[in-house]
Design an enzyme around this catalytic site. Structure first.
Site, PDB file in Angstrom:
ATOM      1  CB  THR A  84      -0.918   0.016   1.251  1.00 18.73           C
ATOM      2  OG1 THR A  84      -0.108  -0.250   2.404  1.00 18.73           O
ATOM      3  CG2 THR A  84      -2.041  -0.998   1.173  1.00 18.73           C
ATOM      4  CB  THR A 119      -0.208  -0.445   6.761  1.00 18.90           C
ATOM      5  OG1 THR A 119       0.679  -1.323   7.459  1.00 18.90           O
ATOM      6  CG2 THR A 119      -0.528   0.749   7.636  1.00 18.90           C
ATOM      7  CG  PHE A 143       2.576  -4.117  15.345  1.00 20.41           C
ATOM      8  CD1 PHE A 143       2.376  -2.748  15.170  1.00 20.41           C
ATOM      9  CD2 PHE A 143       1.514  -4.876  15.805  1.00 20.41           C
ATOM     10  CE1 PHE A 143       1.158  -2.154  15.465  1.00 20.41           C
ATOM     11  CE2 PHE A 143       0.293  -4.291  16.103  1.00 20.41           C
ATOM     12  CZ  PHE A 143       0.106  -2.928  15.934  1.00 20.41           C
ATOM     13  CD  GLU A 146      11.481  -4.034   5.320  1.00 22.25           C
ATOM     14  OE1 GLU A 146      12.599  -3.641   4.969  1.00 22.25           O
ATOM     15  OE2 GLU A 146      10.418  -3.704   4.759  1.00 22.25           O
ATOM     16  CE  LYS A 198       1.995  -0.868  10.607  1.00 20.28           C
ATOM     17  NZ  LYS A 198       3.191  -1.496  11.109  1.00 20.28           N
ATOM     18  CG  ASN A 202       4.750   1.984  11.718  1.00 22.05           C
ATOM     19  OD1 ASN A 202       5.278   1.374  12.644  1.00 22.05           O
ATOM     20  ND2 ASN A 202       4.645   1.470  10.505  1.00 22.05           N
ATOM     21  CB  SER A 247      19.423   6.917  12.074  1.00 27.47           C
ATOM     22  OG  SER A 247      18.205   7.637  11.996  1.00 27.47           O
ATOM     23  CB  CYS A 254       6.442   0.844   7.461  1.00 30.33           C
ATOM     24  SG  CYS A 254       6.034  -0.697   6.621  1.00 30.33           S
ATOM     25  CG  ASP A 258       2.659   3.079   7.849  1.00 29.35           C
ATOM     26  OD1 ASP A 258       2.400   3.002   6.637  1.00 29.35           O
ATOM     27  OD2 ASP A 258       2.920   2.075   8.539  1.00 29.35           O
TER      28      ASP A 258
HETATM   29  N1  LIG Z   1       7.763  -4.410   5.401  1.00 29.44           N
HETATM   30  C1  LIG Z   1       7.434  -4.213   6.662  1.00 29.44           C
HETATM   31  O1  LIG Z   1       8.279  -4.138   7.536  1.00 29.44           O
HETATM   32  C2  LIG Z   1       5.978  -4.071   7.056  1.00 29.44           C
HETATM   33  C3  LIG Z   1       5.646  -4.133   8.414  1.00 29.44           C
HETATM   34  C4  LIG Z   1       4.312  -4.007   8.781  1.00 29.44           C
HETATM   35  C5  LIG Z   1       3.344  -3.789   7.824  1.00 29.44           C
HETATM   36  N2  LIG Z   1       3.688  -3.702   6.515  1.00 29.44           N
HETATM   37  C6  LIG Z   1       2.610  -3.479   5.527  1.00 29.44           C
HETATM   38  O2  LIG Z   1       2.293  -4.720   4.916  1.00 29.44           O
HETATM   39  C7  LIG Z   1       2.016  -4.540   3.517  1.00 29.44           C
HETATM   40  C8  LIG Z   1       2.963  -5.392   2.675  1.00 29.44           C
HETATM   41  O3  LIG Z   1       4.286  -4.962   2.949  1.00 29.44           O
HETATM   42  P1  LIG Z   1       5.558  -5.760   2.399  1.00 29.44           P
HETATM   43  O4  LIG Z   1       6.756  -5.052   2.948  1.00 29.44           O
HETATM   44  O5  LIG Z   1       5.398  -7.209   2.626  1.00 29.44           O
HETATM   45  O6  LIG Z   1       5.411  -5.429   0.839  1.00 29.44           O
HETATM   46  P2  LIG Z   1       6.308  -5.954  -0.375  1.00 29.44           P
HETATM   47  O7  LIG Z   1       6.240  -4.922  -1.409  1.00 29.44           O
HETATM   48  O8  LIG Z   1       7.625  -6.431   0.154  1.00 29.44           O
HETATM   49  O9  LIG Z   1       5.522  -7.277  -0.863  1.00 29.44           O
HETATM   50  C9  LIG Z   1       4.288  -7.258  -1.483  1.00 29.44           C
HETATM   51  C10 LIG Z   1       4.207  -8.464  -2.429  1.00 29.44           C
HETATM   52  O10 LIG Z   1       2.906  -8.492  -3.026  1.00 29.44           O
HETATM   53  C11 LIG Z   1       3.027  -8.922  -4.369  1.00 29.44           C
HETATM   54  N3  LIG Z   1       1.839  -8.502  -5.100  1.00 29.44           N
HETATM   55  C12 LIG Z   1       1.509  -7.268  -5.538  1.00 29.44           C
HETATM   56  N4  LIG Z   1       0.280  -7.309  -6.117  1.00 29.44           N
HETATM   57  C13 LIG Z   1      -0.160  -8.591  -6.045  1.00 29.44           C
HETATM   58  C14 LIG Z   1      -1.361  -9.251  -6.436  1.00 29.44           C
HETATM   59  N5  LIG Z   1      -2.350  -8.598  -7.032  1.00 29.44           N
HETATM   60  N6  LIG Z   1      -1.482 -10.579  -6.186  1.00 29.44           N
HETATM   61  C15 LIG Z   1      -0.475 -11.268  -5.577  1.00 29.44           C
HETATM   62  N7  LIG Z   1       0.681 -10.672  -5.177  1.00 29.44           N
HETATM   63  C16 LIG Z   1       0.838  -9.353  -5.396  1.00 29.44           C
HETATM   64  C17 LIG Z   1       4.314  -8.264  -4.840  1.00 29.44           C
HETATM   65  O11 LIG Z   1       4.854  -8.956  -5.958  1.00 29.44           O
HETATM   66  C18 LIG Z   1       5.208  -8.393  -3.591  1.00 29.44           C
HETATM   67  O12 LIG Z   1       5.985  -9.567  -3.609  1.00 29.44           O
HETATM   68  C19 LIG Z   1       2.095  -3.048   3.269  1.00 29.44           C
HETATM   69  O13 LIG Z   1       0.822  -2.492   3.420  1.00 29.44           O
HETATM   70  C20 LIG Z   1       3.005  -2.556   4.388  1.00 29.44           C
HETATM   71  O14 LIG Z   1       2.749  -1.211   4.731  1.00 29.44           O
HETATM   72  C21 LIG Z   1       4.980  -3.864   6.109  1.00 29.44           C
END
Ligand SMILES: NC(=O)c1ccc[n+]([C@@H]2O[C@H](COP(=O)([O-])OP(=O)(O)OC[C@H]3O[C@@H](n4cnc5c(N)ncnc54)[C@H](O)[C@@H]3O)[C@@H](O)[C@H]2O)c1
Length: 389
Positions: A84, A119, A143, A146, A198, A202, A247, A254, A258
């Site tokens: 998102t 999110t 939460f 990475e 959420k 953040n 940093s 995020c 966010d």
């Molecule tokens: N990365 C973090 O640390 C983290 C932590 C908490 C919340 N979030 C939230 O979780 C969500 C995902 O984050 P992320 O870091 O995993 O994202 P990302 O971009 O790493 O992964 C998303 C995946 O979805 C796939 N994708 C996109 N469209 C698709 C579809 N239509 N069908 C199937 N697969 C599809 C992409 O190829 C990609 O591999 C976001 O909303 C983010 O804000 C992320």
């Protein structure tokens, strides 16, 4: 044992899939063929040792596909872990992708509940339930951090579920609680309240980073020992001694997006704190860049592009902004980033040999310290005072 389909296999989806596959059958769907190809061979596309381990350990409970239809009619729960990104033009998260997957699932498999882990803006889950005439779309904020995505999934600080249907939320919560290793506290609320938890969490973290970075900017200007000041401030239990390491600025996928989303939710509601968090972060990056520019170096070596030690995600890394600012002053940049499979980045040379890189750089700029920098500390500029993420 339940049958679960996770859609989107980035940091969140892969961690959720590894976690839940300890007790359930999990199908993972991603549109990215390369990711699915790797995962099918138990090769992680993410630099996370725990994920690597569990892909192998749980391989009999994990299936991977690029086709959504391959999981249809065989699943008890869909979990959406789709990106998102923040759309500046709309001043809001881009939820088009999520919406179209919810629409597709409603058509193909209308009786199976959907859990949103992405999110989302406040009220998104309620809007989806209304638009698709359902009441079984539930929201649960994620939460994880990475670099320790799977650890955080097995040992969550809390798990939260937002729904209109308490019985459904409780059922879904039990799937996550069973897989966790620390009997986490489970909180229930409305979907919009969970969505706001959420965004506020953040934004608080971003605010805390900005606070200690501003403290550090003052210390740099007055030649104070930032470590002593932070330790003195944080010895007060009300302030706490965590998440206080300076940093070059907060970044990553995020925190920036966010925080922007939370600002946009306030609309006419009086506020100024969250807006100033973003401004403070911009000022910090400018301040750090100016510190380097005023030294008039022959060139600047950037040590790693990642935001955090252990992460391979460069999205919105604060150092990228700093590179651009330094380049505006015509100072050449070289980059050491072994995870980057490119020869140039932002038109600057990428080097994969650390010794050559360190020897060629007049100043080494390191958002996060690593012991390989030890022989070059005299020319290294870092604010990683506590040497932790
Ligand atoms: N990365 C973090 O640390 C983290 C932590 C908490 C919340 N979030 C939230 O979780 C969500 C995902 O984050 P992320 O870091 O995993 O994202 P990302 O971009 O790493 O992964 C998303 C995946 O979805 C796939 N994708 C996109 N469209 C698709 C579809 N239509 N069908 C199937 N697969 C599809 C992409 O190829 C990609 O591999 C976001 O909303 C983010 O804000 C992320």
């Amino acid at each position: 044992m339940k049958r679960i389909t996770v859609i989107g296999s980035g940091y969140v989806g892969t961690a959720v899939a590894c976690l839940l596959s300890t007790k359930n059958m999990v199908a993972v769907i991603d549109t990215d063929k390369e990711i699915i190809h790797k995962l099918s061979k138990q090769i992680s596309h993410l630099d996370d040792p725990q994920i690597k381990k569990y892909l192998k350990k749980n391989k009999n409970n994990l299936k991977f596909s690029t086709e959504l239809t391959s999981a249809i009619s065989k699943t008890d729960l869909y979990i959406l872990c789709l990106p998102t990104d923040f759309l500046v033009s709309k001043n809001e998260f881009d939820t088009k992708n999520l919406k179209s997957v919810i629409s597709e699932l409603t058509e193909l498999d209308p009786k199976v509940p959907i859990l949103i882990k992405s999110t989302v803006p406040m009220h998104f889950t309620d809007e989806m339930n209304k638009e698709f005439n359902r009441d079984d779309i539930v929201f649960s904020p994620e939460f994880l951090r990475e670099g320790q995505a799977l650890y955080d999934s097995f040992y969550p600080s809390r798990i939260i579920f937002g729904s209109k249907k308490p019985s459904l939320a409780t059922k879904i919560a039990s799937i996550f609680k069973e897989a966790a290793k620390n009997s986490p506290q489970v909180l229930f609320s409305s979907a919009a309240e969970s969505e706001s938890i959420k965004l506020f969490s953040n934004s608080y973290l971003a605010m805390r980073v900005a606070f200690f970075n501003e403290l550090d900017s003052l210390c740099l200007s007055k030649s104070f020992d930032a470590k002593k000041i932070i330790e003195g401030v944080c010895s007060d239990a009300r302030i706490g001694n965590e998440y206080n390491n300076p940093s070059f600025g907060f970044g990553g996928y995020c925190l920036p997006k966010d925080t922007k989303q939370l600002i946009s939710q306030f609309k006419d509601i009086p506020n100024s704190l969250i807006t100033s968090v973003i401004q403070s972060n911009e000022k910090r990056k400018k301040y750090i860049s100016n510190k380097i520019i005023e030294k008039k170096p022959k060139n600047v070596g950037i040590y790693r592009l990642q935001m955090k030690e252990g992460s391979d995600n460069f999205k919105e890394s604060s150092v990228i902004n700093i590179i651009k600012k330094i380049k505006n002053h015509k100072i050449p940049i070289i980059i050491y980033e072994p995870l980057l499979r490119k020869q140039t980045f932002l038109n600057s040379k990428v080097m994969t040999n650390f010794t050559e890189f360190a020897a060629s750089a007049s100043i080494i700029l390191a958002n996060r310290y690593n012991e390989e920098l030890n022989p070059y500390l005299e020319k290294t500029f870092t604010r990683d005072i506590f040497q932790e993420n």
